[in-house]
Scaffold this motif. Sequence first.
Motif, short mmCIF file in Angstrom:
data_model
loop_
_atom_site.label_atom_id
_atom_site.label_comp_id
_atom_site.label_asym_id
_atom_site.label_seq_id
_atom_site.Cartn_x
_atom_site.Cartn_y
_atom_site.Cartn_z
N SER A 36 26.25 116.69 -58.29
CA SER A 36 26.54 115.72 -59.34
C SER A 36 25.28 115.20 -60.01
O SER A 36 25.34 114.32 -60.86
CB SER A 36 27.32 114.54 -58.76
OG SER A 36 26.52 113.83 -57.84
N GLY A 37 24.13 115.74 -59.62
CA GLY A 37 22.88 115.30 -60.22
C GLY A 37 21.74 116.13 -59.70
O GLY A 37 21.90 116.94 -58.80
N PRO A 38 20.55 115.93 -60.26
CA PRO A 38 19.38 116.66 -59.78
C PRO A 38 19.02 116.26 -58.36
O PRO A 38 19.30 115.15 -57.93
CB PRO A 38 18.29 116.25 -60.76
CG PRO A 38 18.75 114.98 -61.37
CD PRO A 38 20.24 114.99 -61.32
N ASN A 39 18.42 117.21 -57.64
CA ASN A 39 17.97 116.87 -56.28
C ASN A 39 16.58 116.24 -56.36
O ASN A 39 15.95 116.24 -57.42
CB ASN A 39 18.04 118.10 -55.36
CG ASN A 39 17.01 119.16 -55.68
OD1 ASN A 39 15.90 118.89 -56.13
ND2 ASN A 39 17.37 120.40 -55.45
N PRO A 40 16.08 115.70 -55.27
CA PRO A 40 14.77 115.03 -55.32
C PRO A 40 13.63 115.93 -55.82
O PRO A 40 12.75 115.46 -56.54
CB PRO A 40 14.55 114.59 -53.87
CG PRO A 40 15.94 114.33 -53.37
CD PRO A 40 16.76 115.45 -53.98
N HIS A 41 13.65 117.21 -55.46
CA HIS A 41 12.61 118.12 -55.97
C HIS A 41 12.70 118.23 -57.50
O HIS A 41 11.69 118.28 -58.19
CB HIS A 41 12.74 119.51 -55.34
CG HIS A 41 12.17 119.60 -53.98
ND1 HIS A 41 12.86 119.23 -52.85
CD2 HIS A 41 10.95 120.02 -53.56
CE1 HIS A 41 12.10 119.42 -51.80
NE2 HIS A 41 10.94 119.89 -52.20
N ASP A 42 13.92 118.30 -58.03
CA ASP A 42 14.10 118.37 -59.48
C ASP A 42 13.52 117.13 -60.15
O ASP A 42 12.87 117.23 -61.20
CB ASP A 42 15.59 118.47 -59.84
CG ASP A 42 16.27 119.71 -59.30
OD1 ASP A 42 15.59 120.73 -59.06
OD2 ASP A 42 17.50 119.67 -59.13
N LEU A 43 13.75 115.96 -59.57
CA LEU A 43 13.23 114.72 -60.15
C LEU A 43 11.70 114.69 -60.12
O LEU A 43 11.06 114.26 -61.08
CB LEU A 43 13.81 113.51 -59.41
CG LEU A 43 15.32 113.31 -59.56
CD1 LEU A 43 15.80 112.21 -58.62
CD2 LEU A 43 15.70 112.99 -61.00
N TYR A 44 11.14 115.18 -59.04
CA TYR A 44 9.67 115.27 -58.91
C TYR A 44 9.10 116.16 -60.01
O TYR A 44 8.18 115.78 -60.72
CB TYR A 44 9.36 115.84 -57.52
CG TYR A 44 7.90 116.02 -57.18
CD1 TYR A 44 7.12 114.95 -56.76
CD2 TYR A 44 7.32 117.29 -57.21
CE1 TYR A 44 5.79 115.13 -56.40
CE2 TYR A 44 5.99 117.47 -56.87
CZ TYR A 44 5.23 116.39 -56.46
OH TYR A 44 3.92 116.57 -56.10
N ASP A 45 9.69 117.34 -60.17
CA ASP A 45 9.22 118.29 -61.18
C ASP A 45 9.45 117.74 -62.59
O ASP A 45 8.62 117.90 -63.47
CB ASP A 45 9.93 119.63 -61.02
CG ASP A 45 9.72 120.26 -59.65
OD1 ASP A 45 8.88 119.78 -58.86
OD2 ASP A 45 10.43 121.24 -59.36
N ALA A 46 10.60 117.09 -62.80
CA ALA A 46 10.93 116.53 -64.11
C ALA A 46 9.95 115.42 -64.49
O ALA A 46 9.64 115.25 -65.68
CB ALA A 46 12.36 116.00 -64.12
N ALA A 47 9.46 114.68 -63.51
CA ALA A 47 8.47 113.63 -63.80
C ALA A 47 7.23 114.24 -64.43
O ALA A 47 6.63 113.65 -65.33
CB ALA A 47 8.12 112.87 -62.52
N LEU A 48 6.84 115.41 -63.98
CA LEU A 48 5.68 116.08 -64.56
C LEU A 48 5.94 116.45 -66.02
O LEU A 48 5.10 116.20 -66.88
CB LEU A 48 5.32 117.33 -63.74
CG LEU A 48 4.13 118.14 -64.26
CD1 LEU A 48 2.84 117.31 -64.19
CD2 LEU A 48 3.99 119.43 -63.47
#
Length: 135
Positions: A36-48
């Motif tokens: 239902s949403g991005p996983n923590p790794h996705d959020l980390y990468d998206a922050a970049l």
Amino acid sequence: MTIKLSRSDSGKFRQLLQIDQHELVADARFDPESDSGPNPHDLYDAALAACKAITLLMYAEQARIPLEDVHITIDRDSSEERSGKYHLHVGLVLIGQLDPTQKDRLEKVAAKCPVHKLMTTVETTITTTCEAIQG
């Protein structure tokens, strides 16, 4: 700034993140039922990606470089993460009437965004406090 996290009422692993007035969702993404949403790794990468885009747009505005937009792709290779290697490939597309010197300058600026620095040059210390509550 404080980030608050609580478990969502829907989904086995779905988490609600509250950042000031903003709410985001994170999930485990193990299977279609828990996606239902991005996983923590996705959020980390998206922050970049977000940091690079914002940094470039702000810099271009200040330097009067005719950058109209930035498109970024992040491709992750986490196959060696357990041995201490996490590779992100950043694809930058700079939109605007840029000469080669401006393009080169912007490429160098992208490598200096704050999140890039955090990921590559800063030692991060994490201190965790734990409290158990009877539920």
